[in-house]
Design a protein around this motif. Structure first.
Motif, PDB file in Angstrom:
ATOM      1  N   LYS A   1       0.690  -1.240   0.031  1.00  0.00           N
ATOM      2  CA  LYS A   1       0.020   0.254   0.081  1.00  0.00           C
ATOM      3  C   LYS A   1       0.813   1.382  -0.128  1.00  0.00           C
ATOM      4  CE  LYS A   1      -3.952  -2.701   1.666  1.00  0.00           C
ATOM      5  NZ  LYS A   1      -4.018  -3.650   2.870  1.00  0.00           N
ATOM      6  N   ILE A   2       2.059   1.401   0.720  1.00  0.00           N
ATOM      7  CA  ILE A   2       2.926   2.310   0.470  1.00  0.00           C
ATOM      8  C   ILE A   2       3.452   2.455  -0.920  1.00  0.00           C
ATOM      9  CG2 ILE A   2       5.121   2.802   1.367  1.00  0.00           C
ATOM     10  CD1 ILE A   2       4.389   1.892   4.047  1.00  0.00           C
TER      11      ILE A   2
ATOM     12  N   THR B   1       0.988   4.295  -3.159  1.00  0.00           N
ATOM     13  CA  THR B   1       1.117   5.754  -3.189  1.00  0.00           C
ATOM     14  C   THR B   1       2.295   6.313  -3.685  1.00  0.00           C
ATOM     15  OG1 THR B   1       2.141   5.667  -1.034  1.00  0.00           O
ATOM     16  CG2 THR B   1      -0.198   5.540  -0.855  1.00  0.00           C
TER      17      THR B   1
ATOM     18  N   ALA C   1      10.391   3.401   9.123  1.00  0.00           N
ATOM     19  CA  ALA C   1       9.876   3.542  10.134  1.00  0.00           C
ATOM     20  C   ALA C   1      10.713   3.365  11.646  1.00  0.00           C
ATOM     21  CB  ALA C   1       8.808   2.714  10.477  1.00  0.00           C
TER      22      ALA C   1
ATOM     23  N   LYS D   1       9.269   7.592   8.441  1.00  0.00           N
ATOM     24  CA  LYS D   1       7.893   7.297   8.167  1.00  0.00           C
ATOM     25  C   LYS D   1       7.028   7.825   9.597  1.00  0.00           C
ATOM     26  CE  LYS D   1       8.415   3.171   5.302  1.00  0.00           C
ATOM     27  NZ  LYS D   1       8.228   1.783   5.115  1.00  0.00           N
ATOM     28  N   PRO D   2       5.833   8.283   9.388  1.00  0.00           N
ATOM     29  CA  PRO D   2       5.222   8.739   8.190  1.00  0.00           C
ATOM     30  C   PRO D   2       5.710  10.005   7.651  1.00  0.00           C
ATOM     31  CG  PRO D   2       3.760   8.963   9.958  1.00  0.00           C
ATOM     32  CD  PRO D   2       5.091   8.545  10.668  1.00  0.00           C
ATOM     33  N   TYR D   3       5.709  10.019   6.300  1.00  0.00           N
ATOM     34  CA  TYR D   3       6.280  11.491   5.911  1.00  0.00           C
ATOM     35  C   TYR D   3       5.219  12.179   4.834  1.00  0.00           C
ATOM     36  CZ  TYR D   3       6.610   7.559   2.646  1.00  0.00           C
ATOM     37  OH  TYR D   3       6.211   6.546   1.963  1.00  0.00           O
TER      38      TYR D   3
ATOM     39  N   ILE E   1       3.998  13.301   1.524  1.00  0.00           N
ATOM     40  CA  ILE E   1       4.507  13.014   0.116  1.00  0.00           C
ATOM     41  C   ILE E   1       4.992  14.151  -0.606  1.00  0.00           C
ATOM     42  CG2 ILE E   1       3.421  12.299  -2.296  1.00  0.00           C
ATOM     43  CD1 ILE E   1       3.533   9.729  -0.874  1.00  0.00           C
TER      44      ILE E   1
ATOM     45  N   ARG F   1       3.710   2.677  12.925  1.00  0.00           N
ATOM     46  CA  ARG F   1       4.113   3.732  11.774  1.00  0.00           C
ATOM     47  C   ARG F   1       4.072   3.143  10.299  1.00  0.00           C
ATOM     48  NH1 ARG F   1       8.932   4.699  14.681  1.00  0.00           N
ATOM     49  NH2 ARG F   1       8.551   6.748  16.033  1.00  0.00           N
ATOM     50  N   THR F   2       4.065   1.968  10.132  1.00  0.00           N
ATOM     51  CA  THR F   2       3.821   1.534   8.849  1.00  0.00           C
ATOM     52  C   THR F   2       2.337   1.693   8.152  1.00  0.00           C
ATOM     53  OG1 THR F   2       5.625  -0.010   9.331  1.00  0.00           O
ATOM     54  CG2 THR F   2       4.307  -0.495   7.329  1.00  0.00           C
TER      55      THR F   2
ATOM     56  N   ILE G   1       0.356   3.730   9.497  1.00  0.00           N
ATOM     57  CA  ILE G   1       0.147   5.179   9.507  1.00  0.00           C
ATOM     58  C   ILE G   1       0.545   5.920   8.196  1.00  0.00           C
ATOM     59  CG2 ILE G   1       0.649   7.600  10.382  1.00  0.00           C
ATOM     60  CD1 ILE G   1       0.274   5.980  13.236  1.00  0.00           C
ATOM     61  N   THR G   2       1.899   5.394   7.671  1.00  0.00           N
ATOM     62  CA  THR G   2       2.731   5.945   6.578  1.00  0.00           C
ATOM     63  C   THR G   2       1.618   5.741   5.358  1.00  0.00           C
ATOM     64  OG1 THR G   2       4.644   5.603   7.590  1.00  0.00           O
ATOM     65  CG2 THR G   2       4.799   5.732   5.465  1.00  0.00           C
ATOM     66  N   ALA G   3       1.127   4.584   5.272  1.00  0.00           N
ATOM     67  CA  ALA G   3       0.264   4.539   4.208  1.00  0.00           C
ATOM     68  C   ALA G   3      -0.952   5.140   4.148  1.00  0.00           C
ATOM     69  CB  ALA G   3      -0.100   2.811   4.236  1.00  0.00           C
TER      70      ALA G   3
ATOM     71  N   ARG H   1      -1.422   8.047   5.830  1.00  0.00           N
ATOM     72  CA  ARG H   1      -1.095   9.630   5.499  1.00  0.00           C
ATOM     73  C   ARG H   1      -0.740  10.001   3.981  1.00  0.00           C
ATOM     74  NH1 ARG H   1       1.415  13.753   4.953  1.00  0.00           N
ATOM     75  NH2 ARG H   1       1.703  15.518   6.313  1.00  0.00           N
ATOM     76  N   ALA H   2       0.073   8.929   3.364  1.00  0.00           N
ATOM     77  CA  ALA H   2       0.353   9.194   2.121  1.00  0.00           C
ATOM     78  C   ALA H   2      -0.643   9.117   1.220  1.00  0.00           C
ATOM     79  CB  ALA H   2       1.307   8.300   1.601  1.00  0.00           C
ATOM     80  N   THR H   3      -1.744   8.117   1.265  1.00  0.00           N
ATOM     81  CA  THR H   3      -2.892   7.869   0.596  1.00  0.00           C
ATOM     82  C   THR H   3      -3.662   9.208   0.579  1.00  0.00           C
ATOM     83  OG1 THR H   3      -2.670   5.693   0.872  1.00  0.00           O
ATOM     84  CG2 THR H   3      -4.702   6.507  -0.079  1.00  0.00           C
TER      85      THR H   3
ATOM     86  N   GLU I   1      -3.008  12.171   1.481  1.00  0.00           N
ATOM     87  CA  GLU I   1      -2.491  13.139   1.090  1.00  0.00           C
ATOM     88  C   GLU I   1      -2.765  13.387  -0.389  1.00  0.00           C
ATOM     89  OE1 GLU I   1       1.602  13.599   1.979  1.00  0.00           O
ATOM     90  OE2 GLU I   1       1.873  15.370   0.843  1.00  0.00           O
ATOM     91  N   ILE I   2      -2.668  12.073  -1.039  1.00  0.00           N
ATOM     92  CA  ILE I   2      -2.594  12.111  -2.650  1.00  0.00           C
ATOM     93  C   ILE I   2      -4.223  12.310  -2.834  1.00  0.00           C
ATOM     94  CG2 ILE I   2      -2.634  10.532  -4.741  1.00  0.00           C
ATOM     95  CD1 ILE I   2      -0.457   9.321  -3.248  1.00  0.00           C
TER      96      ILE I   2
ATOM     97  N   PHE J   1      -7.588   3.272  -3.206  1.00  0.00           N
ATOM     98  CA  PHE J   1      -6.913   4.049  -2.255  1.00  0.00           C
ATOM     99  C   PHE J   1      -7.780   4.358  -0.706  1.00  0.00           C
ATOM    100  CE2 PHE J   1      -3.993   6.619  -5.220  1.00  0.00           C
ATOM    101  CZ  PHE J   1      -2.734   5.597  -4.706  1.00  0.00           C
TER     102      PHE J   1
ATOM    103  N   ASN K   1      -7.615   1.128   0.771  1.00  0.00           N
ATOM    104  CA  ASN K   1      -6.509   1.014   1.518  1.00  0.00           C
ATOM    105  C   ASN K   1      -6.361   1.701   2.842  1.00  0.00           C
ATOM    106  OD1 ASN K   1      -5.285  -0.343  -0.303  1.00  0.00           O
ATOM    107  ND2 ASN K   1      -3.940   0.922  -1.394  1.00  0.00           N
TER     108      ASN K   1
ATOM    109  N   SER L   1      -8.486  -0.415   5.192  1.00  0.00           N
ATOM    110  CA  SER L   1      -7.760  -1.695   5.686  1.00  0.00           C
ATOM    111  C   SER L   1      -6.710  -1.446   6.500  1.00  0.00           C
ATOM    112  CB  SER L   1      -7.464  -2.347   4.444  1.00  0.00           C
ATOM    113  OG  SER L   1      -6.453  -1.971   3.787  1.00  0.00           O
ATOM    114  N   GLU L   2      -5.996  -0.279   6.327  1.00  0.00           N
ATOM    115  CA  GLU L   2      -4.722   0.161   7.024  1.00  0.00           C
ATOM    116  C   GLU L   2      -5.149   0.711   8.417  1.00  0.00           C
ATOM    117  OE1 GLU L   2      -0.974  -0.324   6.137  1.00  0.00           O
ATOM    118  OE2 GLU L   2      -2.677  -1.625   5.445  1.00  0.00           O
TER     119      GLU L   2
ATOM    120  N   ARG M   1      -6.217  -2.463  10.398  1.00  0.00           N
ATOM    121  CA  ARG M   1      -4.498  -2.941  11.046  1.00  0.00           C
ATOM    122  C   ARG M   1      -4.275  -2.318  11.982  1.00  0.00           C
ATOM    123  NH1 ARG M   1       0.809  -3.322   6.968  1.00  0.00           N
ATOM    124  NH2 ARG M   1       2.017  -3.931   8.445  1.00  0.00           N
TER     125      ARG M   1
END
Lengths: 122, 868
Positions: free
Chosen positions: A12-13, A16, A83, A104-106, A108, B642-643, B645-647, B649-651, B653-654, B669, B672, B675-676, B679
């Motif tokens: 999923k990362i 993006t 992370a 992470k998190p960052y 984009i 964080r993993t 959350i990273t997904a 946050r990025a999603t 943002e997009i 998206f 995602n 599901s994240e 998780r």
């Protein structure tokens, strides 16, 4: 067209980052772990590599060490995306020769800006 | 020869001629009364383990060599008291020795069938006694130090004790089975005798009082008789020998007594109506049947009993005579001017002559005073006299307040009562008739139902104990008495450094004391002793000032040779002692006691401290480790959070920035993000759940369930995933019984976790197989999946928390990374387990559950009942 290699084991990362950099006009290559990265680098010379650290088979640190041995890749920029936020982890990453270490998190937006910046530096 | 059996057998010197001949006489004349003399000791002997251990310790540290030393030292190391005790012992024991000689003489004439001659020079018995006296005085004085152990003599006494018992048993068997037809025959014939009933009872309450008093009398005798004190205390080599003695010696007495009654009644039957001394039945019976062999055996048995008694008694008496009377009252000045060789010779000679004279006095006593008396009555008089030492003796070890004045008064009055009540009347008929004895004052004290001996025993002991107690309570003990009182009563506290507990203040020079020591020990031994002293107390300087420890040490060196009282007098001659007040004595003693216990406490405390600090260090290390584990755990948690959350946050943002995103992608998206988020909450839930499992806040609901059904419940929601990936699942049932005890929801969780794991790692078209079986009294469920194996080095870590994130070589499963850790915790909480093994073409998870079905519970109950 600038080439970017994105290495992460989180699908999923990757989705993006792939979307964002494609949109920003990059040719995007995907790797799911360190060994896929090294495999890809046999044929491609990306301008920048976004490297996760905690990956199966071969981790980010080891991958970077291998990259640094490859003369063809001397101009390739490497950014750790991890992370792992401990000081020791960051220092280790930079000491190995990474051009940046982003935790992470960052954002984009900021990440793409930072990549642009690095590529314009040369 | 230094063994507990020698010690225990040497105590049987208690069984003298009196036992061999006298008891049979008493049994024939008075019936059961004879037993009292043995019942008393048998009752009290178990207490030796406490009392005699104490006495032995006191005697050892003070170099005590006789009962006179033992008692007098406690009451201030008094010369006069020690002499008084020595005198009492002599008065009591010389007639007793006479009694042994009487037995030897009478049996000698009986066995040799010779007549006694009135002229002692023509009486062969005289020469037998002379030989014994010479032998005893020669062998009894081998050591100048009387507190030395005499192994040779003690071993001889032990052997004699053994022989006299064997010979007596042979006689008993001869009488019971040779002369008669067993015990029943004797009983039947004896029951026809006129006095049978009376002599087989205690004669009512009155007789019982006699019996009780006689038992008390013998109870005190076993402690106080000089020969018993000598064998039990002075000759004790190891405290643990007492342990053997307390069962062997009573057993010895019981065996001896077993045949007394049958022999006595046998004699009464055989010699009915004849004028025969029943004390001699044991020789007369075999003689009557012409069995010279047995009558000779009996003679030798009796002879060894007599000789043992004479030797040990005369040695112990001679030590008292020399160390408590002759030396302190006449020879001390003589010693001062002589050399060691002369002094040693004099001491040994005094003892030699003493032994010889004591035995000869016994002989004279027998010849001229007790010829017509029975063995038994003389023996009892001796016992009563010796019993007068009882209050002072037992007071010494148990009562701090006893004093010299109380002890002396009690003993003198007690002995006087014996003299007027027992000894004078038995020698002078006219005395009995005198107005003094017949007046009303004496009548007041007469107890009609008691025998004369029991009466006098009662009154003398009554007066003695009462005076000892009352006078002691009303006199103030001097500091020396109080010092020894503490040392005696609390000997166990002082045993380690008793010399420290001796209180002495004043001025003394080591060189002066050394001169005296040299006069008795010689130059070489004195130097040796001083070296030992300096080593023991780590004294390195050459100061000539003697302290209290040195005074006590020197007194001890002399005590064995010349007695405690004389030793004190000699040391006093060259030192100047300051008086110490009583409170000061108690203070010093308290301090020395405290020092001892303080030392003990300190070393105990330091031990505990070391232990504690070790424990603390362990705890600290544990804590540090836990702390580090916690840090690592937190790191892992942060990383795991964080993993997603990273997904997310990025999603987001997009999605936010890009408005022209194709709807298909936008949907992906958004999915995602959902599901994240799921998780994330799954991770959080698992962390909390694991924490609850670890702290035990989750209570398990363990009850009987069907394991197959539980497994199917877990499997059902996953089946469509199996189909999707074309995986084959099979079950193998090897159970006879499907019912087990467990928490069903938790087991479903475990199964789903393992199956989920298997799903992820099984190659497409692979297979998963679950096998149920009983193995080693456990339920074993193996879940096997084909596919990649786990690296060997990872096998042991696979159940750790966030294991996957620590090891990059393992492909991440979707999930929190806590699933296997949770499974492990659940299984352990149910007293089961979970393990993982690599197989050739895949991986097997093995789940274990204990079997606690009703049947086994039933079996356990049965076993418990059997054990009960």
């Amino acid at each position: 067209m600038k080439k970017i290699l994105i290495a992460d084991d989180e699908h999923k990362i990757i989705m993006t980052l792939e979307y964002a950099f494609k949109k920003a006009g990059y040719e995007v290559f995907i790797a799911r772990d360190g060994s896929e990265v090294l495999e890809l680098l046999k044929t491609e010379v990306p301008d920048v590599i976004l490297l996760d650290i905690m990956m199966p088979n071969i981790d980010g640190y080891t991958t970077l060490t291998e990259i640094k041995k490859n003369k063809n890749l001397a101009k390739t920029k490497v950014i750790f995306l991890s992370a792992k936020t401990g000081e020791a982890d960051i220092k280790k990453g930079l000491d190995l020769g990474a051009d940046d270490y982003i935790t992470k998190p960052y954002s984009i937006k900021k990440l793409t800006e930072r990549v642009e910046e690095l590529l314009n530096d040369k | 020869m230094n063994n507990p059996y020698v010690y225990a057998l040497s105590l049987a010197v208690y069984c003298s001629a009196w036992t061999y001949y006298g008891s049979i006489g008493v049994a024939a004349n008075q019936g059961l009364e004879y037993m009292a003399i043995y019942i008393g000791p048998i009752i009290i002997i178990p207490a030796w383990i406490y009392i005699n251990t104490k006495i032995i310790r006191i005697s050892r540290v003070n170099k005590i060599s006789s009962i006179a030393d033992f008692i007098s030292l406690r009451y201030g190391n008094s010369r006069s008291l020690s002499a008084l005790i020595a005198l009492v012992c002599m008065f009591a024991i010389i007639p007793y020795i006479g009694l042994q000689i009487k037995a030897i003489s009478e049996t000698f004439h009986l066995v040799t069938e010779t007549g006694q001659s009135d002229n002692i020079f023509f009486d062969s018995a005289t020469y037998v006694v002379l030989i014994i006296a010479l032998f005893s005085s020669y062998y009894g004085t081998k050591y100048v130090d009387a507190s030395e152990k005499r192994l040779g003599i003690i071993s001889a006494v032990a052997v004699e004790s053994f022989l006299k018992l064997i010979f007596f048993v042979i006689l008993g068997i001869f009488v019971v089975y040779g002369v008669f037809n067993g015990f029943e025959d004797i009983y039947t014939q004896a029951s026809k005798l006129p006095d049978f009933a009376a002599k087989n009872s205690f004669n009512g309450l009155e007789g019982s009082f006699n019996w009780f008093l006689m038992s008390m009398l013998s109870m005190s005798a076993i402690f106080l008789l000089p020969r018993q004190f000598h064998t039990a205390i002075i000759e004790n080599r190891k405290e643990k020998h007492i342990k053997t003695a307390i069962w062997l010696f009573p057993l010895y007495l019981l065996i001896f007594n077993f045949f007394v009654f049958p022999i006595a009644w046998g004699g009464k039957i055989l010699f009915f109506g004849q004028d025969v001394n029943p004390e001699l039945y044991s020789i007369l019976i075999p003689q009557k049947f012409g069995n010279i062999f047995i009558s000779t055996l009996v003679f030798f048995g009796g002879l060894s009993a007599c000789i043992s008694m004479i030797i040990i008694s005369s040695i112990s008496l001679s030590i008292m005579l020399s160390n408590n009377i002759i030396i302190p009252y006449g020879w001390l000045d003589e010693f001062k001017s002589k050399t060691e060789t002369d002094n040693t010779k004099s001491i040994v000679n005094i003892r030699k002559v003493s032994i010889f004279l004591l035995i000869i006095s016994g002989f004279i006593f027998y010849k001229y005073l007790i010829l017509g008396k029975s063995l038994y009555s003389i023996g009892l008089v001796s016992f009563v006299l010796i019993a007068q030492l009882g209050p002072s003796f037992f007071g010494a070890i148990f009562w701090r307040r006893g004093t010299y004045a109380g002890s002396v008064t009690g003993i003198i009055v007690g002995v006087l009562i014996c003299f007027f009540g027992l000894i004078f009347p038995s020698f002078s008929e006219s005395f009995l008739q005198s107005s003094l004895y017949q007046n009303e004052f004496f009548n007041f004290f007469k107890i009609p139902y008691l025998s004369p001996i029991a009466q006098i025993f009662f009154w003398s002991m009554f007066a003695n104990s009462a005076l000892f107690t009352i006078i002691s309570a009303n006199t103030v003990s001097n500091y020396r008495e109080r010092n020894y009182a503490e040392l005696y009563v609390d000997i166990d506290d002082y045993i380690q450094n008793h010399e420290n507990a001796y209180i002495w203040k004043g001025t003394a020079n080591i060189s002066d004391i050394q001169k005296i020591l040299v006069q008795f020990l010689g130059v070489k031994k004195t130097e040796q002793a001083l070296k030992i002293f300096n080593l023991k107390y780590k004294i390195t300087n050459d100061s000539d000032t003697a302290d209290s420890r040195f005074i006590k040490f020197s007194e001890n060196l002399l005590s064995g040779r010349i007695g405690t009282a004389s030793a004190k007098i000699l040391i006093e001659g060259v030192t100047k002692e300051d008086k110490i007040s009583l409170p000061e004595v108690l203070k010093i003693l308290e301090e020395s006691k405290e020092n001892i216990s303080l030392n003990k406490q300190l070393s105990e405390q330091s031990h505990q401290l070391i232990k504690l600090s070790n424990e603390l260090q362990n705890v600290n290390e544990n804590l540090l480790e836990k702390d580090q584990q916690k840090d690592e755990f937190l790191d892992s948690v942060a990383h795991e959070l964080r993993t997603p959350i990273t997904a997310i946050r990025a999603t987001s943002e997009i999605l936010l920035d890009d408005e022209d995103m194709p709807p298909e992608l936008k949907k992906d998206f958004l999915e995602n993000i959902i599901s994240e988020s799921d998780r994330l909450s799954e991770i959080i839930n698992d962390i909390l759940y694991l924490d609850k499992l670890e702290t035990g806040t989750i209570s398990l609901n363990i009850k009987e369930n069907n394991i197959i059904q539980t497994f199917r419940k877990a499997l059902k929601p996953l089946l469509h995933l199996f189909d999707q990936r074309h995986l084959h699942h099979s079950e193998v049932h090897l159970l006879e019984n499907d019912i087990f005890e467990y928490d069903e929801p938790r087991m479903i969780q475990v199964f789903q976790n393992i199956l989920g794991n298997a799903l992820k790692f099984t190659n497409d078209q692979g297979m998963i197989q679950t096998k149920f079986q009983e193995k080693d009294d456990q339920l074993k469920i193996s879940i096997f999946n084909t596919g990649k194996t786990i690296p060997e080095e990872d096998l042991e870590f696979i159940f750790d928390k966030f294991y996957q994130s620590k090891n990059q070589n393992l492909r991440k499963p979707v999930g929190s990374g806590l699933g296997l850790a949770i499974c492990k915790k659940i299984m352990v909480a149910q007293k089961g387990d979970i393990e993982v093994k690599n197989k050739e073409i895949g991986v097997t998870f093995e789940i274990f559950l204990p079997i606690t079905n009703n049947e086994s519970v039933q079996n356990a109950d049965d076993q418990n009942i059997k054990e009960i």
